[in-house]
Write an enzyme that holds these catalytic residues in place. Structure first.
Site, PDB file in Angstrom:
ATOM      1  N   LYS A 262      16.575  15.810  29.351  1.00 60.87           N
ATOM      2  CA  LYS A 262      16.512  17.239  29.236  1.00 60.87           C
ATOM      3  C   LYS A 262      16.851  17.702  27.827  1.00 60.87           C
ATOM      4  O   LYS A 262      16.473  18.801  27.415  1.00 60.87           O
ATOM      5  CB  LYS A 262      17.541  17.886  30.193  1.00 60.87           C
ATOM      6  CG  LYS A 262      17.379  17.555  31.634  1.00 60.87           C
ATOM      7  CD  LYS A 262      18.609  18.141  32.425  1.00 60.87           C
ATOM      8  CE  LYS A 262      18.617  17.683  33.862  1.00 60.87           C
ATOM      9  NZ  LYS A 262      19.880  18.021  34.528  1.00 60.87           N
TER      10      LYS A 262
ATOM     11  N   GLU B 180      13.302  13.762  20.268  1.00 56.72           N
ATOM     12  CA  GLU B 180      14.620  13.481  20.844  1.00 56.72           C
ATOM     13  C   GLU B 180      15.642  14.495  20.348  1.00 56.72           C
ATOM     14  O   GLU B 180      15.531  14.994  19.227  1.00 56.72           O
ATOM     15  CB  GLU B 180      15.087  12.080  20.409  1.00 56.72           C
ATOM     16  CG  GLU B 180      15.055  11.037  21.507  1.00 56.72           C
ATOM     17  CD  GLU B 180      16.188  11.154  22.523  1.00 56.72           C
ATOM     18  OE1 GLU B 180      16.591  12.276  22.893  1.00 56.72           O
ATOM     19  OE2 GLU B 180      16.672  10.105  22.955  1.00 56.72           O
TER      20      GLU B 180
ATOM     21  N   ASP C 260      21.945   8.316  18.999  1.00 56.45           N
ATOM     22  CA  ASP C 260      23.329   7.848  18.929  1.00 56.45           C
ATOM     23  C   ASP C 260      23.280   6.327  18.790  1.00 56.45           C
ATOM     24  O   ASP C 260      23.137   5.809  17.688  1.00 56.45           O
ATOM     25  CB  ASP C 260      24.057   8.328  20.194  1.00 56.45           C
ATOM     26  CG  ASP C 260      25.505   7.898  20.240  1.00 56.45           C
ATOM     27  OD1 ASP C 260      26.023   7.421  19.219  1.00 56.45           O
ATOM     28  OD2 ASP C 260      26.137   8.044  21.312  1.00 56.45           O
TER      29      ASP C 260
HETATM   30  P1  IMP Z   1      21.316   6.873  22.523  1.00 61.71           P
HETATM   31  O1  IMP Z   1      20.442   6.240  23.571  1.00 61.71           O
HETATM   32  O2  IMP Z   1      22.700   6.262  22.476  1.00 61.71           O
HETATM   33  O3  IMP Z   1      20.671   6.952  21.158  1.00 61.71           O
HETATM   34  O4  IMP Z   1      21.643   8.335  22.975  1.00 61.71           O
HETATM   35  C1  IMP Z   1      20.681   9.203  23.228  1.00 61.71           C
HETATM   36  C2  IMP Z   1      21.040  10.200  24.290  1.00 61.71           C
HETATM   37  O5  IMP Z   1      22.434  10.272  24.583  1.00 61.71           O
HETATM   38  C3  IMP Z   1      20.672  11.540  23.756  1.00 61.71           C
HETATM   39  O6  IMP Z   1      19.332  11.829  24.076  1.00 61.71           O
HETATM   40  C4  IMP Z   1      21.658  12.460  24.417  1.00 61.71           C
HETATM   41  O7  IMP Z   1      21.153  12.898  25.656  1.00 61.71           O
HETATM   42  C5  IMP Z   1      22.873  11.618  24.642  1.00 61.71           C
HETATM   43  N1  IMP Z   1      23.897  11.847  23.580  1.00 61.71           N
HETATM   44  C6  IMP Z   1      24.220  11.021  22.553  1.00 61.71           C
HETATM   45  N2  IMP Z   1      25.182  11.551  21.773  1.00 61.71           N
HETATM   46  C7  IMP Z   1      25.459  12.760  22.317  1.00 61.71           C
HETATM   47  C8  IMP Z   1      26.377  13.834  21.933  1.00 61.71           C
HETATM   48  O8  IMP Z   1      27.114  13.800  20.936  1.00 61.71           O
HETATM   49  N3  IMP Z   1      26.370  14.928  22.742  1.00 61.71           N
HETATM   50  C9  IMP Z   1      25.570  15.054  23.847  1.00 61.71           C
HETATM   51  N4  IMP Z   1      24.699  14.090  24.218  1.00 61.71           N
HETATM   52  C10 IMP Z   1      24.652  12.955  23.460  1.00 61.71           C
HETATM   53 MG    MG Z   2      18.828  13.038  25.876  1.00 61.62          MG
END
Ligand code: IMP
Ligand code: MG
Length: 176
Positions: free
Chosen positions: A45, A99, A103
């Site tokens: 979302k 996106e 993170d």
């Molecule tokens: P990744 O897979 O670790 O790169 O994270 C991606 C997903 O984690 C993002 O699309 C967000 O939905 C969520 N996310 C990562 N960091 C944050 C944050 O600081 N606040 C809120 N959602 C986060």
């Molecule tokens: Mg997300």
């Protein structure tokens, strides 16, 4: 200051700064994809508000699809918990994955092969935020609005356990 569940958040990037930077990104996409008809693959979302803002500044014929990848619970990342499909008809298309935040990069690393098997002409990623951390998977946004340190943020689509997505600016968790 904003309270969501048990955590407090303070202003981090204001709405005007987001809008200005996202408009620049939209212009960059317009230039880069001139003469093409890109397909935006919006990751729900979190990316809904960023996508809505960004697409108003993309001056090209384009189509949209939504996909849902969920991994986060609370303020911690984790394994991919749920995934809702990649659309048909990406073959030969220029795909732009939208996106909210990169993170760990796990979401994009998970998504990319699902897009690539459809044989698109190209795949790029555009993100509102990217955390400045070391990533084993070497994933990074091709186009990025803001690089931020390793802090937990909410607002402009991003949530803390589903709250905060509607906030029109970005707030960072207050260290206690
Ligand atoms: P990744 O897979 O670790 O790169 O994270 C991606 C997903 O984690 C993002 O699309 C967000 O939905 C969520 N996310 C990562 N960091 C944050 C944050 O600081 N606040 C809120 N959602 C986060
Ligand atoms: Mg997300």
């Amino acid at each position: 200051m904003i309270q969501l569940h048990d955590l407090q958040f303070e202003p981090y990037i204001d709405n005007a700064a987001i809008k200005q930077r996202v408009a620049e990104l939209g212009a960059e996409i317009t230039q880069r994809y001139a003469g093409k008809q890109p397909v935006f693959l919006i990751v729900m979302k979190g990316a809904f508000m960023f996508a809505a803002e960004l697409l108003q500044h993309v001056n090209l014929p384009c189509t949209l699809h939504f996909t849902k990848v969920q991994s986060y619970t609370g303020t911690k990342g984790g394994a991919i918990a749920s995934f809702e499909g990649i659309p048909q008809g990406l073959e030969g298309k220029d795909v732009i994955i939208v996106e909210d935040i990169i993170d760990s990069g796990n979401t994009i690393a998970f998504l990319l092969p699902h897009v690539q098997v459809k044989h698109p002409a190209s795949v790029t990623t555009v993100a509102l935020l990217q955390k400045k951390i070391h990533r084993e998977n070497n994933v990074h946004a091709d186009m990025l609005a803001f690089e931020i340190p390793d802090v937990f943020v909410v607002g402009f689509g991003l949530d803390y356990n589903q709250l905060g997505r509607n906030i029109p600016a970005i707030y960072a968790v207050k260290e206690v």
